[in-house]
Structure formats: C-alpha cells, structure tokens
Motif scaffolding. Structure first.
Motif, PDB file in Angstrom:
ATOM      1  N   VAL B  30       0.138   6.528  -8.316  1.00 31.79           N
ATOM      2  CA  VAL B  30       0.091   7.380  -7.128  1.00 31.79           C
ATOM      3  C   VAL B  30       0.400   6.545  -5.889  1.00 31.79           C
ATOM      4  CG1 VAL B  30      -1.434   8.711  -5.627  1.00 31.79           C
ATOM      5  CG2 VAL B  30      -1.471   9.100  -8.091  1.00 31.79           C
ATOM      6  N   ARG B  34       3.652   6.877  -3.335  1.00 31.89           N
ATOM      7  CA  ARG B  34       3.525   7.003  -1.895  1.00 31.89           C
ATOM      8  C   ARG B  34       4.302   5.881  -1.198  1.00 31.89           C
ATOM      9  NH1 ARG B  34      -2.370   6.976  -0.461  1.00 31.89           N
ATOM     10  NH2 ARG B  34      -2.554   7.859  -2.546  1.00 31.89           N
ATOM     11  N   LEU B 298      -1.978   2.269   0.598  1.00 28.60           N
ATOM     12  CA  LEU B 298      -3.292   1.799   0.167  1.00 28.60           C
ATOM     13  C   LEU B 298      -4.426   2.251   1.076  1.00 28.60           C
ATOM     14  CD1 LEU B 298      -2.626  -1.934  -0.726  1.00 28.60           C
ATOM     15  CD2 LEU B 298      -2.781  -0.011  -2.279  1.00 28.60           C
ATOM     16  N   GLY B 303      -6.094   7.756   1.281  1.00 27.42           N
ATOM     17  CA  GLY B 303      -5.958   7.664  -0.167  1.00 27.42           C
ATOM     18  C   GLY B 303      -6.718   8.715  -0.961  1.00 27.42           C
TER      19      GLY B 303
END
Lengths: 254, 305, 253
Positions: B30, B34, B298, B303
C-alpha cells in the motif's frame, strides 16, 4: 405550500484509494418552513438544493446567510485564536455589509443572550478554550443564527455534551424553530432524542432512506431496521438479557 | 494486468490477511502504491538507484583511473569525445573521478544516517517518554548542539580529530542528531498520553519495553523522511568540509574536494568545478524528491485512512 | 466476605486540581458496579487511579483485601485489566491484532501463545480471519472486541470498563454489551463500569454510585433506580434527562 428545501435523488460519492464510496445513494425529501424534518443517519454528507448548478460565489452567499450549519463539536469548529465575539461579528458583517462595528457587537451580545448565556458580555471576549463544551456549542449556535438563516442544519449538535446540557441546547433550538419559523435538519444517531425532539424523521442506512415517518410514530415504525435500532437500546427498568441485536439484511443496502 | 498479477494484488490488498507476512507485505505494498503514484518521488528513487548502481560498478563504468592522469597530454581538457566531462589540472578524467566519488558520497551519507538517526531516535524518545529531569538534561544537551552552526561545529571536531573523510563523517553525524532527537521527542510527547500506550502500561510493560517496542515504531517513519530530506544537506556539508580541505584528502575523488580544487580554474575551465557541482545537485535533488515521496507514503497521519 | 475491590477516601489531585475529593465504595466478588456522572465528575479518574494511571493524593485501594502500594506490580496487572472508551485510540495504529495480543503474553512470559490468542479471539466473537489485520482494517465494534480480548488474555478477575460503548452505534453497542455480560457470566468476573448513560448502567450493573464534581452523590441498587426511588435531585435530573427531550418542560430562560 412550497418547500423551503427540496432534495431529489441526491447522490454523494467519494473516490478513494480503494474504490468509490457511495455515501448517499438517491435520497429525496422535502422540508417545509415550520415543521422540523430529521435525517437520522450514522453517516451523512450532503449539499443539496439547486446548489448543484449554482456558482460558487452564490453558494457562498447562501451559506451562513440563509443556510447555517452547526457542527458536532464546537471545540474543533470555532477558531481557537479568535474571541467568540469577534467570530460572531465577523459572520454578521460578512453577510450584512452595512452593519457598523458597534451595532454588530450589540447584536452579537444580544444573540449570545438569546442562546441563554448568562453573562454575554464576558463570553463575548473569551476565547473558545476558555468556555465549557455546552457554552461553546451555544456560542456556535449564536454565530450560526446571527444572520437569521431560514434553514439550520445541525449535525449531531449535542452528542458531545452531557445529558443535562444536551437538553438545554435542544430547548434553545426548539424555541428558535417555533419562534422564528426556521427550518431545522437535525442529524443524529440518538433515536431517543430524535423521537422526542423532532417532527418528522428520515431513517437512513448505507446511504439510503429506509423510511420516512412522523417522530411521534417512531415507536411503531414499520421497517425492521428502525425497529431493530429502537429495540437494541437498553432501557431503564426493562430487564432484557441479552439485548436483542440488529441483524443487518443485505437487501437493505441493495 | 495479467491474471496472476491480479490475484497477487488481491492477496496483498486483502482485508483479512492470513499470516503475519501477508499483513506486513500488504502494508508495504500500500505504501509502495502511494509512493509510485507520485511521479517526482519515483524520479528521486531512480536517481538514488542510479547512484547505487554507479557506486557498485565503479571500476567497470569508469573509463579511466580516478587518481592517475597524464600530465603531459591531457591537462584541463574540455569535455569531448574521449573525456566526456573533460579533465582536471592533473590530467585526470573527471567522469571517472565522479563515478568513483559516488562511492564516497554514499559512504558519507550512509554512515551519517546510521550513526545520527539512532542516536537522535533514542535520545528523543527517552527524553519524551521519561519527562522530568531526564528530559531536561537530554534536551538542554540537544539545545547546546543545535546552538552551533552545523558547519562550524563540524569544523571544530575535524580540527580536533584531524582531517580525513572518517573524521568528517563523525563530525557531521555528531552535529546532525539533535534535530532528529527533537522530532522524536515531539512525536513521543503526542504518543505517550494516548490510550494505546496506557493500555500497554496496563499490561505491566516496563518503560524500556514501551519506548523500544511501541513508541519507536511510530517515530521511525517520520525520522526516515527527515533523514532522507537531510541527505542533501549531509552531502553538502561533506562537500563543504572537503572544499575547506578538512574532509577527504587528495587524491580521493570526493565531490566537495573536487570542487575545491577546481575553484582556481572556475572562470576558464568551468567543467572542473561544474561537473562535481552538477553531480551534487542531481543527487541532492534525488534525495529531496525521495524524501517528499516518502512523506506522503509513510506519514502515519495519512496512513490510516 | 472480603470485598474484591475496596476504595477508601480516595483523593486525586492533578496539578492542583482536585479531580476526586475523597470517594469510598466496595465492590463484591462477581459483582458489577456502575459509576455514573457527567464529564468532570471524576468517574473515569477512579478507574485510572485504580489502574495506577492517576496521581493518588490520599486514600487506599485494596484488591481482594490486599492494599495496593504506590506502584503496581506485574501480579496486579494479571488481576486487573481495563477496556478504554475510544476503540479508535486504544489500539496501536501500526500493530496487527496478533501483535497486540502477543504483547501481554510476552510481558508476563506466558506460554502457549498460539492457543491463547486463538482462544481470546474466539471468545470475543472474532474468528481467526481477524488475527493479522491492522486496527484500521477493523470497524469500531471489532476494535472494541479486540480491546476486550487483549484485556482478557491475562485472565484477570477484575475488569475496569471506561464507557466501553459510548463511541459505538446503538446496534453495535448492544452486541458489545451482550458480549461483556456473557464473558462476566462465564468467567465470574467483577466489573467496575463507568458510563454517563443511566440506561446502560442499569442494564449492566447490580449497584451504582452517582458522582458529581469529584464526589459521590448517592449509592443505589439498580432496582431502586429503575423504580425512580432516588433521594438526590441531581440523580433525579439525570433520570429525567435520560428519558429524552420534553417540549413542555422548557428550561428556564
């Protein structure tokens, strides 16, 4: 009678990383001027009327002036670095350009008094963090009412408040609705409150209207979802162990 | 996408992972998605990968020796077919020196990150979690280090320890941990009063365990971002020390030292200083773009959505 | 019979602010005791003081007749566990359910981790499909179930419940309340439950204490409350308020 607000087949979708979320899927209702209508839902995001085609400037002029909104938690929706009084005066003078400062201050204090703040002059000069939650929510209501809106949207206005304060805030809203003829959309997950406070109720689930009925008839609701919601709340004096739980039927969301 | 790719993607994005590894890989995937959605960040990553490849394969890529030049025939040649980036005053091929120099750049950056980041993380989280006297002492110490201009403090250390690239690394590391400590402390202060830390306290966990296993885990991502963004600054400080003659010593092909020696010819033979300058620029840019991308990928706050 | 939890003259002062002004009560073994009050009444502070998370100025807390010292030892945490109000804040955002449940076992050096985790998840009605999820992959109700599983995995005898359902929807609230009742019956646990909602307390508890600004207002049996046999006006106000809005009783201007 023409309606104050008409919502016809409203759909709201949010594109997200994991796909499109349909928050509102074809909701229609009308709201007349005097009686209150209610949207009871767990989640709701909307922006209605013919606002869809209206240009941004026109919508901005509408907001605050004719349509006002009270948010759930005054703590996060008031500007922390501005005194409460200045925020109210700012709202007023944005919408009524010809009001001078002294008059605006006077009207702001009168409005704080109208929402039953005992010492409005003192509260006028306080910052949001210096007042209690109930007081902050009242200040928020005062700010929203200062331009004399015809429609008030209240999104869970009392759920961050203690029960006794909750009732005080509700009675202020109730008074304003009956005395000023303002329309009120009261969004809440608290069926007990909705059934005792509002006139009409729309029950929503998964972005859809489950049923629409008079608040007084909520106890005898037909839809199993409404029944289930009412049934699963613990009640004082009722000895039901375990509590009945709501089983969600997939066809409701279909 | 092929059918196999599709199922692998579903497996990674599964809302109900069946094993620890799948959960972890899913999370990484994921973050990766991103990250790659940000084109510039991806460019940054490519630059850094290129730097790594060049450093690893330096002897194969460099057309000439980085330290031996032909003083008779090839002094200060402009960029051309034989010497793509020209030669310097000792007749050495600048491209080859740049290629070998990438090793020293990486060496500096990696060592500084390995030394400074953990120190900052430890000091910051301990100070933030312990509070009171520990916090006061550790933070005043950090303040003292922060009060000096970085380059001056590094200069003082190098002057005391003697010139050389190892000492330059040490000096830069010693001067770059305080900002990390501040970040880690600020983050710790917000985490420390959260219910999930209270819950672990209620399990009977010791403070050391809480700091090491629960708080650090949450500080690390913002620290990685910050360190990556600082890489450019580290390269520049190392180059600055090299430029002042206190970092890498000749004939090491360190980029900063190369600029320093090219300074004398900057008006007539611009490529001698210009080429290493351009290299520093590109690598710094790469790290900055990467850091920005990592921030989006991150950031703990974005997140959880 | 010694009380499972005995609190005597408990005072808590936060930076000069008196959050608790001398509160006493006993909770019998296997009993479910409710603390009711509005925000700032000190009900949550009692739980925090018991758990060792609040600065106790004076007074004593005894668990099963044994007086607690200034520091809670590991044995204490195996007897007393807590479920927090906000399921969105009480689970570590970067840890899987598996890691969350492993942590208490690791701290107390308990073996058979696999089996215990599986059992804890089964007990709260979450299958093994939830074991490797992160908390953001769970709904509010599921998170609260994980929090309950985490509290139960150390096999405590006393569970402190701080508004465990106030952040949940009505239908999910019913499910979690049922789960808590079921667990109490099965494990013979003692509950100390905090809520601002009288209906929830009457549903879950046998006795309750009404609190206001750091002091006890009155102690009641739930049957008394259900029959509206209350002596203090504050309690009566709470009861009235919990019945919903009444347009006839407009509040004074």
């Amino acid at each position: 009678m023409t309606s104050l607000l008409e919502v016809d087949d409203l759909r709201v979708t949010f594109p997200t990383r994991t796909g499109v979320i349909e928050a509102v899927r074809g909701v229609s209702f009308a709201l007349g001027a005097p009686p209150q209508a209610v949207v009871s839902a767990k989640k709701l995001a909307f922006d209605g009327i013919d606002l869809l085609t209206a240009p941004a400037t026109e919508r901005r002029a509408l907001r605050g002036k004719r349509i006002a909104m009270i948010l759930q938690d005054a703590k996060y929706s008031l500007d922390p670095v501005m005194t409460i009084g200045r925020q109210i005066v700012e709202t007023l003078r944005t919408h009524e350009k010809n009001v001078n400062k002294a008059e605006a201050t006077e009207r702001a204090i009168a409005m704080l008094e109208a929402v039953q703040i005992r010492d409005p002059k003192r509260v006028f000069d306080l910052h949001p963090h210096e007042v209690s939650g109930g007081m902050g929510q009242r200040a928020m209501i005062a700010m929203m009412l200062i331009a004399g809106p015809e429609l008030m949207i209240a999104d869970e206005p009392t759920s961050a408040l203690d029960v006794t304060v909750q009732l005080e805030v509700l009675s202020i809203l109730d008074k304003l609705v009956s005395e000023r003829g303002m329309g009120l959309i009261f969004i809440s997950h608290d069926l007990r409150l909705v059934s005792s406070f509002c006139d009409r109720v729309i029950v929503m689930y998964a972005g859809k209207v489950m049923e629409q009925l008079k608040a007084s008839e909520l106890v005898s609701a037909q839809h199993p979802y409404t029944q289930g919601l009412l049934d699963c709340m613990p009640k004082i004096g009722a000895d039901r162990h375990p509590l009945p739980v709501l089983s969600r039927k997939p066809e409701w969301a279909a | 996408m092929s059918e196999l790719g599709q199922t692998r993607r579903d497996w990674l994005l599964s809302e109900r992972p069946a094993s620890r590894t799948q959960a972890r890989l899913g999370r990484v995937y994921v973050a990766w998605r991103r990250f790659t959605a940000n084109r510039l960040a991806f460019l940054g990553l490519l630059i850094i990968i290129a730097l790594l490849v060049v450093a690893a394969l330096a002897p194969m890529l460099a057309p000439f020796s980085p330290v031996v030049g032909d003083l008779k025939t090839s002094r200060l040649l402009p960029p051309g077919a034989e010497h793509w980036l020209g030669t310097d005053d000792l007749g050495r091929d600048i491209l080859s020196r740049l290629i070998y120099g990438s090793r020293w750049t990486l060496y500096v950056v990696v060592l500084v990150a390995i030394i400074a980041a953990p120190i900052g993380l430890l000091v910051g989280t301990v100070a933030g979690y312990a509070g009171g006297w520990t916090d006061a002492v550790l933070m005043r110490l950090t303040d003292i280090f922060l009060a000096f201009p970085k380059l001056i403090l590094a200069l003082a250390f190098v002057a005391a320890l003697g010139p050389g690239i190892e000492n330059a690394v040490l000096a830069i590391a010693i001067t770059s941990w305080p900002p990390y400590a501040r970040i880690a402390r600020a983050e710790t202060l917000t985490i420390r009063n959260s219910d999930y830390i209270k819950a672990v306290q209620l399990m009977g966990a010791s403070p050391i365990r809480i700091v090491l296993r629960h708080i650090m885990q949450l500080c690390i991502s913002s620290l990685i971002i910050r360190v990556t963004l600082d890489m450019a600054g580290i390269i520049l400080t190392a180059a600055g020390l090299g430029f002042l003659g206190l970092g890498a010593q000749p004939p090491l092909p360190e980029w900063g030292a190369m600029i320093a020696s090219g300074r004398r010819f900057i008006l007539d033979q611009w490529w001698v200083a210009g080429a290493p300058g351009g290299a520093i620029l590109i690598v710094s840019l790469g790290f900055n773009l990467l850091g920005d991308g990592l921030r989006d990928a991150l950031d703990p706050r974005s997140g959880e959505k | 019979m010694t009380a499972m939890l005995s609190i005597e003259g408990l005072k808590v002062i936060y930076h000069g602010f008196s959050a608790l002004k001398g509160v006493s009560f006993d909770v019998e073994p296997g009993e479910s005791f409710g603390l009711v009050g509005e925000s700032g009444s000190g009900k949550t502070t009692i739980l925090r003081a018991i758990a060792g998370l609040a600065p106790i100025a004076s007074g004593t807390i005894a668990v099963n007749g044994k007086r607690l010292g200034a520091r809670r030892d590991k044995a204490f945490y195996r007897r007393v566990q807590m479920v927090f109000q906000d399921p969105y804040g009480s689970l570590h955002p970067r840890q899987t359910v598996d890691r969350l449940l492993q942590e208490p076992l690791a701290i107390h050096g308990l073996g058979q981790g696999e089996q215990r985790i599986q059992q804890a998840l089964d007990e709260v009605g979450l299958g093994s499909g939830f074991r490797f999820r992160y908390s953001h992959q769970l709904s509010g109700g599921q998170r609260q179930r994980v929090a309950i599983a985490r509290a139960l995995i150390l096999e405590p005898t006393i569970l402190l419940l701080d508004e465990p359902t106030s952040a949940l929807d009505a239908s999910v609230q019913a499910e979690v309340l049922n789960l808590l009742e079921e667990i109490r019956g099965r494990r013979k646990l003692t509950y100390l439950m905090v809520s601002h909602d009288l209906a929830i307390i009457t549903h879950m508890c046998e006795r309750l204490m009404v609190m206001q600004s750091g002091e006890a207002v009155e102690n009641l049996d739930v049957s008394q409350l259900a029959a509206h046999q209350v002596t203090r006006s504050y309690t009566r106000n709470l009861l009235k308020a919990s019945a919903g809005f009444d347009r006839r009783t407009r509040l004074r201007p």
